[in-house]
Design a protein around this motif. Structure first.
Motif, PDB file in Angstrom:
ATOM      1  N   LEU A  39       8.231 -14.043  -8.299  1.00 31.00           N
ATOM      2  CA  LEU A  39       8.130 -14.952  -7.149  1.00 31.00           C
ATOM      3  C   LEU A  39       9.060 -14.537  -6.014  1.00 31.00           C
ATOM      4  N   LYS A  40      10.197 -13.927  -6.392  1.00 30.62           N
ATOM      5  CA  LYS A  40      11.120 -13.448  -5.369  1.00 30.62           C
ATOM      6  C   LYS A  40      10.465 -12.347  -4.550  1.00 30.62           C
ATOM      7  N   GLU A  41       9.803 -11.410  -5.278  1.00 30.56           N
ATOM      8  CA  GLU A  41       9.135 -10.281  -4.614  1.00 30.56           C
ATOM      9  C   GLU A  41       7.846 -10.742  -3.918  1.00 30.56           C
ATOM     10  N   CYS A  42       7.159 -11.675  -4.553  1.00 32.88           N
ATOM     11  CA  CYS A  42       5.847 -12.114  -4.038  1.00 32.88           C
ATOM     12  C   CYS A  42       5.814 -13.631  -3.978  1.00 32.88           C
ATOM     13  N   PRO A  43       6.433 -14.220  -2.942  1.00 35.62           N
ATOM     14  CA  PRO A  43       6.514 -15.682  -2.857  1.00 35.62           C
ATOM     15  C   PRO A  43       5.150 -16.364  -2.912  1.00 35.62           C
ATOM     16  N   GLY A  44       4.102 -15.652  -2.520  1.00 34.64           N
ATOM     17  CA  GLY A  44       2.765 -16.250  -2.554  1.00 34.64           C
ATOM     18  C   GLY A  44       2.168 -16.284  -3.945  1.00 34.64           C
ATOM     19  N   GLY A  45       2.878 -15.687  -4.926  1.00 40.64           N
ATOM     20  CA  GLY A  45       2.374 -15.699  -6.300  1.00 40.64           C
ATOM     21  C   GLY A  45       1.348 -14.630  -6.602  1.00 40.64           C
ATOM     22  N   LYS A  46       1.143 -13.709  -5.654  1.00 36.51           N
ATOM     23  CA  LYS A  46       0.187 -12.613  -5.893  1.00 36.51           C
ATOM     24  C   LYS A  46       0.745 -11.307  -5.326  1.00 36.51           C
ATOM     25  N   ILE A  47       0.364 -10.217  -5.962  1.00 34.84           N
ATOM     26  CA  ILE A  47       0.769  -8.888  -5.486  1.00 34.84           C
ATOM     27  C   ILE A  47      -0.440  -8.234  -4.840  1.00 34.84           C
ATOM     28  N   SER A  48      -0.264  -7.731  -3.652  1.00 35.10           N
ATOM     29  CA  SER A  48      -1.370  -7.003  -3.006  1.00 35.10           C
ATOM     30  C   SER A  48      -1.365  -5.563  -3.513  1.00 35.10           C
ATOM     31  N   ARG A  49      -2.450  -4.855  -3.233  1.00 30.40           N
ATOM     32  CA  ARG A  49      -2.518  -3.459  -3.688  1.00 30.40           C
ATOM     33  C   ARG A  49      -1.385  -2.640  -3.074  1.00 30.40           C
ATOM     34  N   LYS A  50      -1.079  -2.931  -1.811  1.00 28.18           N
ATOM     35  CA  LYS A  50      -0.017  -2.191  -1.128  1.00 28.18           C
ATOM     36  C   LYS A  50       1.341  -2.417  -1.803  1.00 28.18           C
ATOM     37  N   GLN A  51       1.622  -3.665  -2.155  1.00 29.96           N
ATOM     38  CA  GLN A  51       2.886  -3.976  -2.838  1.00 29.96           C
ATOM     39  C   GLN A  51       2.939  -3.277  -4.196  1.00 29.96           C
ATOM     40  N   PHE A  52       1.806  -3.304  -4.891  1.00 28.60           N
ATOM     41  CA  PHE A  52       1.735  -2.681  -6.212  1.00 28.60           C
ATOM     42  C   PHE A  52       2.003  -1.180  -6.098  1.00 28.60           C
ATOM     43  N   GLU A  53       1.405  -0.550  -5.090  1.00 24.35           N
ATOM     44  CA  GLU A  53       1.631   0.879  -4.865  1.00 24.35           C
ATOM     45  C   GLU A  53       3.099   1.130  -4.543  1.00 24.35           C
ATOM     46  N   GLY A  54       3.704   0.181  -3.816  1.00 23.96           N
ATOM     47  CA  GLY A  54       5.128   0.305  -3.482  1.00 23.96           C
ATOM     48  C   GLY A  54       5.999   0.256  -4.727  1.00 23.96           C
ATOM     49  N   ILE A  55       5.653  -0.643  -5.661  1.00 24.25           N
ATOM     50  CA  ILE A  55       6.406  -0.752  -6.919  1.00 24.25           C
ATOM     51  C   ILE A  55       6.297   0.569  -7.675  1.00 24.25           C
ATOM     52  N   TYR A  56       5.084   1.095  -7.747  1.00 25.19           N
ATOM     53  CA  TYR A  56       4.874   2.370  -8.441  1.00 25.19           C
ATOM     54  C   TYR A  56       5.661   3.493  -7.774  1.00 25.19           C
ATOM     55  N   ALA A  57       5.638   3.499  -6.456  1.00 25.10           N
ATOM     56  CA  ALA A  57       6.325   4.562  -5.718  1.00 25.10           C
ATOM     57  C   ALA A  57       7.818   4.568  -6.054  1.00 25.10           C
TER      58      ALA A  57
END
Length: 203
Positions: free
Chosen positions: A36-54
């Motif tokens: 929730l800290k990273e994604c206050p909206g409760g969802k991860i977008s593809r871009k955020q997910f790619e960022g985590i992987y990166a």
């Protein structure tokens, strides 16, 4: 729906994740707070997910692979991952049961989602895996699998298929279960790094 933003994980989702993954209630609740800290909206977008992987692969380019992983876990195809989809993804890529893992691997390789895998799809995923292997490490690979083309060919040959044949899910799972070498070829062994990273975050 309201409780997804309040910071508490709904009992229903918690029970579901406890019975379908190896994580404890404490772990799930801690991760939910981080999520929730990273994604206050409760969802991860593809871009955020790619960022985590990166962030896990500073010396490589995991974007193509991350895109495929995201697609395979976005079960309702809404372009986001909610907490449940995210945890199932983590569980499967880092130590799910073999059968579940292979069902997921099939979904990963079935790029167009038509229920079968073609030679081109295998090449596409293998290529995205190679993008994540630092060049130094690629030099240490066995000669018959040191390029995406060779590795794809090796996988395809194992299934004894002609170029324009297709592999069905049951056949894929059985084939990989019967041959540990193929399991090694179809996956990228990143889970340990990811688990270490998550541990760091939690401390």
């Amino acid at each position: 729906m309201g409780n997804s933003k309040s910071g508490a994980l709904s009992k229903e989702i918690l029970e579901d994740l406890k019975s379908n993954t190896k994580y404890s209630e404490t772990e799930l609740c801690t991760w939910y707070q981080c999520f929730l800290k990273e994604c206050p909206g409760g969802k991860i977008s593809r871009k955020q997910f790619e960022g985590i992987y990166a962030s896990f692969f500073p010396n490589a380019d995991p974007s193509a692979y991350a895109r495929h992983v995201f697609r395979s876990f976005d079960t309702n195809a809404d372009g986001t991952l909610d907490f449940k989809e995210y945890i199932v993804a983590l569980h499967l890529t880092s130590g799910g049961k073999t059968l579940q893992k292979l069902e997921w691997a099939f979904a990963l390789y079935d790029v167009d989602g038509n229920g079968t895998i073609s030679k081109n799809e295998i090449q596409e995923i293998v290529k995205s895996i190679f993008n994540m292997i630092p060049e130094e490490d690629q030099k240490g690979l066995p000669e018959d699998e040191d390029t995406p083309e060779k590795r794809s060919e090796k996988i395809w040959d194992f299934f004894g298929k002609k170029d324009n044949d297709k592999i069905a899910e049951g056949e894929f799972i059985q084939g990989v279960m019967d041959n540990k070498d193929i399991l090694r070829l179809i996956q990228y062994d990143e889970p340990q790094k990811i688990k270490d990273k998550l541990k760091e975050k939690r401390q």
